[in-house]
Write an enzyme that holds these catalytic residues in place. Structure first.
Site, PDB file in Angstrom:
ATOM      1  N   HIS A  70       1.267  -1.064   0.322  1.00 26.86           N
ATOM      2  CA  HIS A  70      -0.049   0.187  -0.119  1.00 26.86           C
ATOM      3  C   HIS A  70       1.143   1.476  -0.502  1.00 26.86           C
ATOM      4  O   HIS A  70       1.556   1.763   1.286  1.00 26.86           O
ATOM      5  CB  HIS A  70      -0.996  -0.280   1.359  1.00 26.86           C
ATOM      6  N   ARG A  91      -4.704   1.452  12.747  1.00 28.69           N
ATOM      7  CA  ARG A  91      -5.407   2.201  11.215  1.00 28.69           C
ATOM      8  C   ARG A  91      -6.004   3.450  11.243  1.00 28.69           C
ATOM      9  O   ARG A  91      -5.842   4.061  10.087  1.00 28.69           O
ATOM     10  CB  ARG A  91      -6.518   0.891  11.060  1.00 28.69           C
ATOM     11  N   HIS A 216     -10.835  -6.391  -0.496  1.00 31.90           N
ATOM     12  CA  HIS A 216      -9.675  -5.990   1.411  1.00 31.90           C
ATOM     13  C   HIS A 216      -9.821  -7.036   1.631  1.00 31.90           C
ATOM     14  O   HIS A 216      -9.254  -7.464   1.833  1.00 31.90           O
ATOM     15  CB  HIS A 216     -10.016  -5.173   1.587  1.00 31.90           C
ATOM     16  N   ARG A 219     -14.005  -9.043   5.770  1.00 29.61           N
ATOM     17  CA  ARG A 219     -15.094  -7.929   6.877  1.00 29.61           C
ATOM     18  C   ARG A 219     -15.407  -6.724   5.657  1.00 29.61           C
ATOM     19  O   ARG A 219     -16.743  -6.260   5.814  1.00 29.61           O
ATOM     20  CB  ARG A 219     -14.112  -7.055   7.398  1.00 29.61           C
ATOM     21  N   HIS A 280      -1.531 -12.578   4.210  1.00 28.34           N
ATOM     22  CA  HIS A 280      -1.121 -11.896   5.731  1.00 28.34           C
ATOM     23  C   HIS A 280      -1.229 -13.606   6.445  1.00 28.34           C
ATOM     24  O   HIS A 280      -0.785 -14.545   6.599  1.00 28.34           O
ATOM     25  CB  HIS A 280      -1.460 -11.651   7.139  1.00 28.34           C
ATOM     26  N   ASP A 331       3.698  -4.721   2.273  1.00 23.01           N
ATOM     27  CA  ASP A 331       3.386  -4.450   2.805  1.00 23.01           C
ATOM     28  C   ASP A 331       3.215  -2.949   3.301  1.00 23.01           C
ATOM     29  O   ASP A 331       2.719  -1.655   2.570  1.00 23.01           O
ATOM     30  CB  ASP A 331       2.299  -5.250   3.953  1.00 23.01           C
TER      31      ASP A 331
HETATM   32 ZN   LIG Z   1      -2.190  -5.287   3.077  1.00 23.58          ZN
END
Ligand SMILES: [Zn+2]
Length: 458
Positions: A70, A91, A216, A219, A280, A331
């Site tokens: 990202h 986050r 994504h 969730r 992950h 990441d």
């Molecule tokens: Zn990620």
């Protein structure tokens, strides 16, 4: 959207490597011939060096694939280390940075970040992209303006990109999007697919850009919206990436809502398979590992991020044994160093098991190169062999960290002791992107990073 490689100093047709990792073994005096961006031949034991061949001093390996990025998270480096907290408090900081980006500022930042990757030996990046719309959620005049900013950034930085356009529709299970997340959403999977179809057409036939799909997470995409994303990726034979079980809280919420783990849910909607990469894969049951392995779903480990965010240690070796190809990503860019990611896969396993030697250095090199490229939809990259894309990286073995390396142990030395700073040359499509530790296309990469990050936080 025309995408061509920027003009560069004259392109050598031959490269002569002091040492090279060919077919899983260290070879000496290796001549790589290149034509039209591809390797036309690889010959070991060529001496003396042909007069016209560019000498690559050190160990030459296929280019590194950074499977999970990202780009804008690079702006957070250091800023999120000043207090305790969790993934969820981190986050909030990340969302604050996201709120400031538009196509121009993101192009600037991503150019600098991809240039940093190139300096670290990366020749292809998988950009997991969900910052689609304007900060309030409205469409830009071109609804793909942010995606184009990222492909243009990769082009300017001289690396290949797989733009993993990410479907992001909900703030959690049965939870509305919050104000920051609104710009991530297309409303539903059908509108996401329409927008991505325009991107796919724009880059069809490109040598430097692939368009892939992403969910994504379970969730952020309601279960009834998963099948259209899976079908779109399948129809177009695109890579499909998904964040999977990074947090125990995701597993708990998914079990409560669907009576399935996130992996079981993805399996139920047909999302697993050899074109899919689970990113992950930290908190998995044995059933999850078996479902991923038997479907040949790849697993992308991001250990420097996972340790930074206190996520946990994923079962990379068990996934590998079950049949999942393993690859690597930086990441959140807490650091950008694929050698560190590679050795962490083994070293984390040592800490967990109190035993050494789960992974061979050659297996970790393969994860960082061939497996990573395959996950990003570049099956012709990641190997030094005739017919492969002419993407390779040379690691200096005469730096203070690596001096004294024995050629026979060059792979082990690089995997367990090299850093991004040891990357001497990077060649993409047969042209230098990095030469003698200097970026050939972006001058003053640190200055570009400082200016573009400073602009976000001003
Ligand atoms: Zn990620």
């Amino acid at each position: 959207m025309p995408v061509t490689f920027p003009e560069n100093p004259p392109t050598p047709k031959q490269f002569w490597c002091e040492l090279a990792w060919v077919g899983g073994e260290i070879k000496t005096k290796v001549l790589i011939e290149v034509a039209a961006g591809r390797i036309s031949s690889v010959t070991c034991g060529v001496k003396p060096r042909p007069q016209d061949a560019e000498k690559l001093t050190g160990l030459t390996i296929p280019g590194l694939a950074n499977v999970h990025s990202h780009a804008f998270h690079r702006a957070l480096r250091g800023r999120t280390q000043v207090e305790s907290g969790t993934f969820w408090t981190w986050r909030e900081r990340m969302y604050a940075a996201a709120a400031h980006l538009d196509p121009d500022s993101y192009r600037e930042l991503a150019t600098a970040v991809f240039a940093e990757m190139a300096l670290a030996g990366v020749t292809a990046v998988g950009e997991f992209h969900y910052l689609h719309h304007s900060p309030k959620g409205g469409l830009y005049q071109d609804p793909n303006a942010m995606g184009h900013a990222l492909t243009q950034a990769a082009q300017a930085a001289g690396i290949r990109i797989t733009l993993l356009d990410t479907c992001y529709l909900a703030g959690g299970f049965d939870t509305e999007l919050n104000d920051v997340q609104r710009r991530f959403s297309d409303g539903d999977a059908a509108r996401w697919a329409d927008r991505v179809e325009a991107l796919r057409k724009a880059y069809a036939g490109s040598d430097m850009v692939r368009v892939g799909a992403a969910v994504h997470s379970v969730r952020a995409v309601p279960v009834d919206q998963l099948p259209p994303v899976v079908a779109f990726a399948a129809e177009n034979e695109m890579p499909l990436h998904v964040h999977l079980s990074e947090q125990r809280a995701e597993n708990d919420a998914c079990l409560a809502r669907h009576h399935k783990t996130p992996t079981e849910l993805l399996h139920a909607v047909g999302a697993l398979g050899p074109r899919t990469t689970a990113v992950h894969a930290t908190h998995l049951s044995q059933m999850d590992i078996d479902l991923l392995g038997t479907s040949a779903t790849a697993v992308c480990m991001c250990p420097t991020t996972e340790r930074d965010l206190a996520d946990g240690i994923g079962p990379a070796h068990a996934a590998h044994l079950a049949g999942s190809p393993v690859n690597l990503g930086s990441d959140s860019h807490a650091m950008i160093d694929l050698f560190e990611e590679a050795r962490a896969v083994e070293l984390d396993e040592r800490l967990r098991t109190e035993r050494r030697g789960h992974w061979l250095a050659s297996e970790l090199l393969q994860a960082a190169t061939e497996s990573g490229h395959a996950s990003l939809g570049w099956p012709a990259a990641g190997r030094l062999e005739a017919g492969a894309l002419a993407d390779f990286t040379t690691i200096a073995l005469d730096t203070v960290r690596l001096a004294g390396v024995q050629p026979a142990h060059a792979a082990e030395s690089v995997i367990f002791a090299a850093t991004a700073a040891d990357v001497r040359h990077v060649v993409v499509a047969g042209r230098f992107t990095v030469r003698d530790h200097q970026h050939a296309l972006v001058s003053d990469v640190p200055g570009r990073l400082a200016a573009s990050i400073g602009a976000i936080f001003k």
